[in-house]
Write a protein that holds these residues in place. Structure first.
Motif, PDB file in Angstrom:
ATOM      1  N   PRO A   1       0.930  -1.111  -0.228  1.00 12.54           N
ATOM      2  CA  PRO A   1      -0.204   0.015  -0.391  1.00 12.54           C
ATOM      3  C   PRO A   1       0.608   0.966   0.242  1.00 12.54           C
ATOM      4  O   PRO A   1       1.884   1.104   0.409  1.00 12.54           O
ATOM      5  CB  PRO A   1      -0.810  -0.016   0.423  1.00 12.54           C
ATOM      6  CG  PRO A   1       0.145  -1.341   2.157  1.00 12.54           C
ATOM      7  CD  PRO A   1       0.737  -2.230   1.382  1.00 12.54           C
ATOM      8  N   LEU A   2       0.407   2.032  -0.748  1.00 15.53           N
ATOM      9  CA  LEU A   2       1.470   3.244  -0.826  1.00 15.53           C
ATOM     10  C   LEU A   2       0.770   4.603  -0.960  1.00 15.53           C
ATOM     11  O   LEU A   2      -0.442   4.427  -1.923  1.00 15.53           O
ATOM     12  CB  LEU A   2       2.147   3.293  -2.590  1.00 15.53           C
ATOM     13  CG  LEU A   2       3.262   2.016  -2.521  1.00 15.53           C
ATOM     14  CD1 LEU A   2       3.043   2.029  -3.821  1.00 15.53           C
ATOM     15  CD2 LEU A   2       4.131   2.354  -1.246  1.00 15.53           C
ATOM     16  N   VAL A   3       0.751   5.839  -0.561  1.00 22.75           N
ATOM     17  CA  VAL A   3       0.281   6.554  -0.125  1.00 22.75           C
ATOM     18  C   VAL A   3       1.027   7.798  -0.614  1.00 22.75           C
ATOM     19  O   VAL A   3       2.447   8.138  -0.235  1.00 22.75           O
ATOM     20  CB  VAL A   3      -0.544   6.878   0.601  1.00 22.75           C
ATOM     21  CG1 VAL A   3      -1.799   5.930   0.780  1.00 22.75           C
ATOM     22  CG2 VAL A   3       0.536   7.321   1.578  1.00 22.75           C
ATOM     23  N   VAL A   4       0.295   8.918  -2.041  1.00 20.47           N
ATOM     24  CA  VAL A   4       1.775  10.297  -1.885  1.00 20.47           C
ATOM     25  C   VAL A   4       1.230  10.896  -0.480  1.00 20.47           C
ATOM     26  O   VAL A   4       0.075  11.704  -0.037  1.00 20.47           O
ATOM     27  CB  VAL A   4       1.066  11.132  -3.393  1.00 20.47           C
ATOM     28  CG1 VAL A   4       1.692  12.629  -3.509  1.00 20.47           C
ATOM     29  CG2 VAL A   4       1.012  10.413  -4.713  1.00 20.47           C
ATOM     30  N   ALA A   5       2.585  11.638  -0.500  1.00 19.45           N
ATOM     31  CA  ALA A   5       2.370  12.640   1.212  1.00 19.45           C
ATOM     32  C   ALA A   5       3.980  12.828   1.335  1.00 19.45           C
ATOM     33  O   ALA A   5       5.150  12.599   1.534  1.00 19.45           O
ATOM     34  CB  ALA A   5       1.870  11.589   2.581  1.00 19.45           C
ATOM     35  N   ASP A   6       3.253  14.615   1.720  1.00 16.94           N
ATOM     36  CA  ASP A   6       5.081  14.548   2.833  1.00 16.94           C
ATOM     37  C   ASP A   6       5.084  14.481   3.930  1.00 16.94           C
ATOM     38  O   ASP A   6       3.794  14.108   4.702  1.00 16.94           O
ATOM     39  CB  ASP A   6       4.735  16.464   2.830  1.00 16.94           C
ATOM     40  CG  ASP A   6       5.720  17.301   3.324  1.00 16.94           C
ATOM     41  OD1 ASP A   6       5.839  17.217   3.847  1.00 16.94           O
ATOM     42  OD2 ASP A   6       6.313  17.509   2.086  1.00 16.94           O
ATOM     43  N   LEU A   7       6.707  14.261   4.495  1.00 16.14           N
ATOM     44  CA  LEU A   7       6.554  13.934   6.078  1.00 16.14           C
ATOM     45  C   LEU A   7       6.295  14.699   6.609  1.00 16.14           C
ATOM     46  O   LEU A   7       6.204  13.667   7.968  1.00 16.14           O
ATOM     47  CB  LEU A   7       8.398  13.341   5.994  1.00 16.14           C
ATOM     48  CG  LEU A   7       9.172  12.091   4.458  1.00 16.14           C
ATOM     49  CD1 LEU A   7      10.683  12.394   5.337  1.00 16.14           C
ATOM     50  CD2 LEU A   7       8.631  11.585   4.845  1.00 16.14           C
ATOM     51  N   GLY A   8       6.132  15.621   6.650  1.00 18.18           N
ATOM     52  CA  GLY A   8       5.501  16.176   7.477  1.00 18.18           C
ATOM     53  C   GLY A   8       4.180  16.501   7.630  1.00 18.18           C
ATOM     54  O   GLY A   8       3.619  17.081   8.877  1.00 18.18           O
ATOM     55  N   SER A   9       3.156  15.346   6.738  1.00 19.75           N
ATOM     56  CA  SER A   9       2.117  15.615   6.962  1.00 19.75           C
ATOM     57  C   SER A   9       1.496  13.929   6.558  1.00 19.75           C
ATOM     58  O   SER A   9       0.780  13.803   4.811  1.00 19.75           O
ATOM     59  CB  SER A   9       1.411  16.710   6.589  1.00 19.75           C
ATOM     60  OG  SER A   9      -0.738  16.473   6.384  1.00 19.75           O
ATOM     61  N   LEU A  10       1.665  13.612   7.108  1.00 22.01           N
ATOM     62  CA  LEU A  10       0.473  11.677   7.116  1.00 22.01           C
ATOM     63  C   LEU A  10       0.215  11.053   7.785  1.00 22.01           C
ATOM     64  O   LEU A  10      -0.823  11.922   8.316  1.00 22.01           O
ATOM     65  CB  LEU A  10       2.255  10.845   8.075  1.00 22.01           C
ATOM     66  CG  LEU A  10       3.352  10.843   7.588  1.00 22.01           C
ATOM     67  CD1 LEU A  10       4.618  10.279   8.242  1.00 22.01           C
ATOM     68  CD2 LEU A  10       3.636  10.351   6.432  1.00 22.01           C
ATOM     69  N   PRO A  11      -0.624  10.498   6.370  1.00 25.80           N
ATOM     70  CA  PRO A  11      -2.516  10.223   6.809  1.00 25.80           C
ATOM     71  C   PRO A  11      -2.325   8.991   7.307  1.00 25.80           C
ATOM     72  O   PRO A  11      -3.532   7.848   7.083  1.00 25.80           O
ATOM     73  CB  PRO A  11      -2.375  10.217   4.618  1.00 25.80           C
ATOM     74  CG  PRO A  11      -1.795   9.023   4.173  1.00 25.80           C
ATOM     75  CD  PRO A  11      -0.551  10.392   4.609  1.00 25.80           C
ATOM     76  N   TYR A  12      -1.776   8.832   8.595  1.00 22.86           N
ATOM     77  CA  TYR A  12      -1.747   8.120   9.034  1.00 22.86           C
ATOM     78  C   TYR A  12      -2.533   8.336  10.873  1.00 22.86           C
ATOM     79  O   TYR A  12      -2.387   9.306  10.840  1.00 22.86           O
ATOM     80  CB  TYR A  12      -0.587   6.302   9.245  1.00 22.86           C
ATOM     81  CG  TYR A  12      -0.161   6.827   7.794  1.00 22.86           C
ATOM     82  CD1 TYR A  12      -0.591   5.503   7.425  1.00 22.86           C
ATOM     83  CD2 TYR A  12       0.624   7.333   7.540  1.00 22.86           C
ATOM     84  CE1 TYR A  12      -0.373   4.692   6.833  1.00 22.86           C
ATOM     85  CE2 TYR A  12       1.398   6.791   5.752  1.00 22.86           C
ATOM     86  CZ  TYR A  12       1.157   5.694   5.359  1.00 22.86           C
ATOM     87  OH  TYR A  12       0.947   5.226   4.718  1.00 22.86           O
ATOM     88  N   GLU A  13      -3.369   7.431  11.344  1.00 25.62           N
ATOM     89  CA  GLU A  13      -3.639   7.855  13.025  1.00 25.62           C
ATOM     90  C   GLU A  13      -2.137   7.786  14.016  1.00 25.62           C
ATOM     91  O   GLU A  13      -1.298   7.160  13.454  1.00 25.62           O
ATOM     92  CB  GLU A  13      -4.296   6.356  13.058  1.00 25.62           C
ATOM     93  CG  GLU A  13      -5.996   6.782  12.239  1.00 25.62           C
ATOM     94  CD  GLU A  13      -6.751   7.603  12.150  1.00 25.62           C
ATOM     95  OE1 GLU A  13      -6.664   8.052  13.117  1.00 25.62           O
ATOM     96  OE2 GLU A  13      -7.201   8.093  11.518  1.00 25.62           O
TER      97      GLU A  13
END
Length: 207
Positions: free
Chosen positions: A80-92
Protein backbone atom coordinates in the motif's frame (compact mmCIF):
# COMPACT_ATOMS: atom_id res chain seq x y z
CA UNK A 1 13.36 10.68 -14.15
CA UNK A 2 11.58 8.13 -11.98
CA UNK A 3 11.69 5.33 -14.57
CA UNK A 4 15.42 5.78 -15.14
CA UNK A 5 16.05 5.95 -11.39
CA UNK A 6 14.17 2.68 -10.86
CA UNK A 7 16.22 1.04 -13.59
CA UNK A 8 19.61 2.22 -12.26
CA UNK A 9 18.80 1.68 -8.55
CA UNK A 10 16.29 -1.17 -8.42
CA UNK A 11 17.14 -2.49 -4.95
CA UNK A 12 19.42 -2.18 -1.93
CA UNK A 13 22.54 -3.50 -3.68
CA UNK A 14 24.12 -0.01 -3.64
CA UNK A 15 24.12 0.12 0.17
CA UNK A 16 27.26 -0.71 2.13
CA UNK A 17 27.06 -3.77 4.36
CA UNK A 18 27.26 -1.61 7.48
CA UNK A 19 24.30 0.44 6.21
CA UNK A 20 22.24 -2.71 5.88
CA UNK A 21 23.38 -3.81 9.33
CA UNK A 22 21.64 -0.72 10.69
CA UNK A 23 18.43 -1.76 8.94
CA UNK A 24 18.81 -5.24 10.42
CA UNK A 25 19.19 -3.66 13.86
CA UNK A 26 16.05 -1.59 13.21
CA UNK A 27 14.06 -4.68 12.20
CA UNK A 28 15.24 -6.54 15.29
CA UNK A 29 13.95 -3.61 17.35
CA UNK A 30 10.46 -3.53 15.79
CA UNK A 31 10.05 -7.31 15.85
CA UNK A 32 8.81 -9.86 13.35
CA UNK A 33 5.54 -9.10 11.61
CA UNK A 34 5.67 -5.41 12.49
CA UNK A 35 3.86 -2.72 10.53
CA UNK A 36 6.64 -0.60 9.01
CA UNK A 37 6.38 2.55 6.91
CA UNK A 38 9.10 3.42 4.42
CA UNK A 39 8.71 7.20 4.69
CA UNK A 40 10.04 8.72 1.48
CA UNK A 41 10.13 5.31 -0.20
CA UNK A 42 10.69 6.63 -3.74
CA UNK A 43 10.51 3.74 -6.17
CA UNK A 44 10.37 1.23 -3.32
CA UNK A 45 13.90 -0.02 -3.81
CA UNK A 46 14.24 -0.99 -0.12
CA UNK A 47 11.06 -3.06 -0.01
CA UNK A 48 12.63 -6.29 -1.25
CA UNK A 49 15.40 -6.15 1.34
CA UNK A 50 12.94 -5.55 4.16
CA UNK A 51 10.71 -8.47 3.12
CA UNK A 52 13.70 -10.77 2.57
CA UNK A 53 14.84 -9.98 6.10
CA UNK A 54 11.35 -10.63 7.54
CA UNK A 55 8.71 -12.17 5.22
CA UNK A 56 6.04 -11.49 7.87
CA UNK A 57 6.72 -7.75 7.79
CA UNK A 58 3.76 -5.53 6.85
CA UNK A 59 5.17 -2.75 4.70
CA UNK A 60 3.65 0.52 3.56
CA UNK A 61 5.22 3.34 1.59
CA UNK A 62 4.77 7.11 1.40
CA UNK A 63 6.43 9.59 -0.92
CA UNK A 64 5.77 13.10 -2.22
CA UNK A 65 6.49 12.08 -5.84
CA UNK A 66 3.65 10.49 -7.80
CA UNK A 67 6.13 9.49 -10.50
CA UNK A 68 8.32 7.59 -8.05
CA UNK A 69 5.30 5.83 -6.55
CA UNK A 70 4.11 4.82 -10.02
CA UNK A 71 7.36 2.89 -10.42
CA UNK A 72 6.99 1.40 -6.94
CA UNK A 73 3.51 0.13 -7.82
CA UNK A 74 4.86 -1.66 -10.88
CA UNK A 75 7.57 -3.47 -8.91
CA UNK A 76 5.57 -3.98 -5.70
CA UNK A 77 1.85 -4.08 -6.49
CA UNK A 78 0.93 -5.55 -3.11
CA UNK A 79 2.47 -2.76 -1.01
CA UNK A 80 0.00 0.00 0.00
CA UNK A 81 1.39 3.36 -1.13
CA UNK A 82 0.27 6.94 -0.54
CA UNK A 83 1.34 10.32 -1.89
CA UNK A 84 2.27 12.33 1.19
CA UNK A 85 4.75 14.81 2.59
CA UNK A 86 6.77 13.65 5.59
CA UNK A 87 5.45 16.57 7.59
CA UNK A 88 1.81 15.56 7.08
CA UNK A 89 1.23 11.82 7.00
CA UNK A 90 -2.23 10.29 6.42
CA UNK A 91 -1.95 7.82 9.29
CA UNK A 92 -3.63 7.64 12.68
CA UNK A 93 -1.82 8.40 15.92
CA UNK A 94 0.33 5.47 17.08
CA UNK A 95 -0.62 3.38 14.03
CA UNK A 96 2.84 2.09 13.09
CA UNK A 97 5.44 -0.13 14.75
CA UNK A 98 8.41 1.24 12.85
CA UNK A 99 9.42 3.91 10.35
CA UNK A 100 12.34 3.85 7.94
CA UNK A 101 13.36 7.33 6.77
CA UNK A 102 16.10 6.24 4.39
CA UNK A 103 17.70 9.33 2.84
CA UNK A 104 14.37 11.14 2.87
CA UNK A 105 15.28 13.97 5.28
CA UNK A 106 17.80 15.28 2.72
CA UNK A 107 14.89 17.33 1.34
CA UNK A 108 14.08 18.77 4.78
CA UNK A 109 15.67 22.02 5.93
CA UNK A 110 17.37 21.98 9.34
CA UNK A 111 14.73 24.38 10.68
CA UNK A 112 11.95 21.98 9.62
CA UNK A 113 13.61 18.83 10.93
CA UNK A 114 12.12 18.77 14.44
CA UNK A 115 8.60 19.23 13.02
CA UNK A 116 9.04 16.41 10.52
CA UNK A 117 10.46 14.08 13.17
CA UNK A 118 7.59 14.97 15.51
CA UNK A 119 5.11 13.99 12.78
CA UNK A 120 6.89 10.67 12.36
CA UNK A 121 6.68 10.23 16.12
CA UNK A 122 2.95 10.98 16.09
CA UNK A 123 2.14 7.96 13.93
CA UNK A 124 4.55 5.68 15.78
CA UNK A 125 3.34 3.58 18.70
CA UNK A 126 5.04 3.90 22.09
CA UNK A 127 8.05 1.59 21.96
CA UNK A 128 8.20 1.85 18.17
CA UNK A 129 11.44 2.55 16.32
CA UNK A 130 12.60 5.07 13.74
CA UNK A 131 15.72 4.65 11.59
CA UNK A 132 17.06 7.72 9.78
CA UNK A 133 19.74 7.60 7.07
CA UNK A 134 21.34 10.67 5.48
CA UNK A 135 24.51 12.30 4.19
CA UNK A 136 26.48 13.88 7.02
CA UNK A 137 27.60 17.49 7.00
CA UNK A 138 26.02 20.92 6.89
CA UNK A 139 24.47 23.35 4.45
CA UNK A 140 22.40 23.18 1.30
CA UNK A 141 23.62 21.52 -1.86
CA UNK A 142 22.66 22.58 -5.37
CA UNK A 143 23.74 20.46 -8.29
CA UNK A 144 22.94 21.03 -11.94
CA UNK A 145 23.98 17.95 -13.86
CA UNK A 146 22.86 15.11 -16.02
CA UNK A 147 21.35 12.39 -13.85
CA UNK A 148 19.71 9.15 -14.95
CA UNK A 149 19.63 10.39 -18.54
CA UNK A 150 18.00 13.75 -17.72
CA UNK A 151 19.25 17.28 -17.18
CA UNK A 152 18.22 18.06 -13.61
CA UNK A 153 18.79 20.61 -10.90
CA UNK A 154 19.02 18.92 -7.53
CA UNK A 155 18.60 20.58 -4.14
CA UNK A 156 19.31 18.76 -0.91
CA UNK A 157 20.47 19.38 2.64
CA UNK A 158 23.31 17.88 4.60
CA UNK A 159 22.56 17.25 8.27
CA UNK A 160 25.07 17.07 11.07
CA UNK A 161 24.53 13.80 12.98
CA UNK A 162 24.71 15.57 16.35
CA UNK A 163 22.04 18.02 15.18
CA UNK A 164 19.84 15.13 14.03
CA UNK A 165 20.20 13.48 17.44
CA UNK A 166 19.27 16.77 19.10
CA UNK A 167 16.24 17.09 16.80
CA UNK A 168 15.17 13.54 17.59
CA UNK A 169 15.35 14.28 21.31
CA UNK A 170 13.41 17.53 20.83
CA UNK A 171 10.75 15.58 18.90
CA UNK A 172 10.30 13.20 21.83
CA UNK A 173 12.51 10.28 20.77
CA UNK A 174 15.23 8.46 22.68
CA UNK A 175 18.33 7.90 20.53
CA UNK A 176 19.42 4.25 20.71
CA UNK A 177 22.24 4.00 18.18
CA UNK A 178 24.23 6.52 16.14
CA UNK A 179 26.59 5.51 13.34
CA UNK A 180 28.70 7.62 11.00
CA UNK A 181 30.96 6.14 8.35
CA UNK A 182 33.49 7.59 5.92
CA UNK A 183 32.44 8.02 2.28
CA UNK A 184 33.16 5.28 -0.21
CA UNK A 185 34.90 6.23 -3.51
CA UNK A 186 31.50 6.71 -5.15
CA UNK A 187 30.31 9.06 -2.38
CA UNK A 188 31.17 12.70 -1.72
CA UNK A 189 30.12 12.82 1.92
CA UNK A 190 30.18 10.73 5.05
CA UNK A 191 27.00 8.79 5.72
CA UNK A 192 25.11 8.82 9.01
CA UNK A 193 22.38 6.71 10.60
CA UNK A 194 20.37 7.24 13.77
CA UNK A 195 18.13 4.64 15.37
CA UNK A 196 15.67 6.07 17.90
CA UNK A 197 12.65 4.84 19.79
CA UNK A 198 9.46 6.49 20.99
CA UNK A 199 9.34 6.09 24.77
CA UNK A 200 6.70 3.90 26.32
CA UNK A 201 4.31 5.50 28.77
CA UNK A 202 5.46 5.12 32.34
CA UNK A 203 2.77 3.94 34.73
CA UNK A 204 2.49 6.18 37.77
CA UNK A 205 1.52 4.26 40.90
CA UNK A 206 -1.44 5.63 42.86
CA UNK A 207 -0.58 7.87 45.77
Amino acid sequence: MAEAYARVLPDASFEASIDLAMIDRFLDEVGSGACVLDAGCGTGRMFSYLVARDPALRIAGADASEGMLAQARVAHPDVPLVVADLGSLPYEDEELDGILAWYSIIHTTPSELVGVLAELGRVLRPGGALLVGHQAGGGQRRESRRAYGHDVELWSYLHDPSAVCDALTAAGFVVDTRLERAPRPSERHSQAFELATRPRAVAVPPA
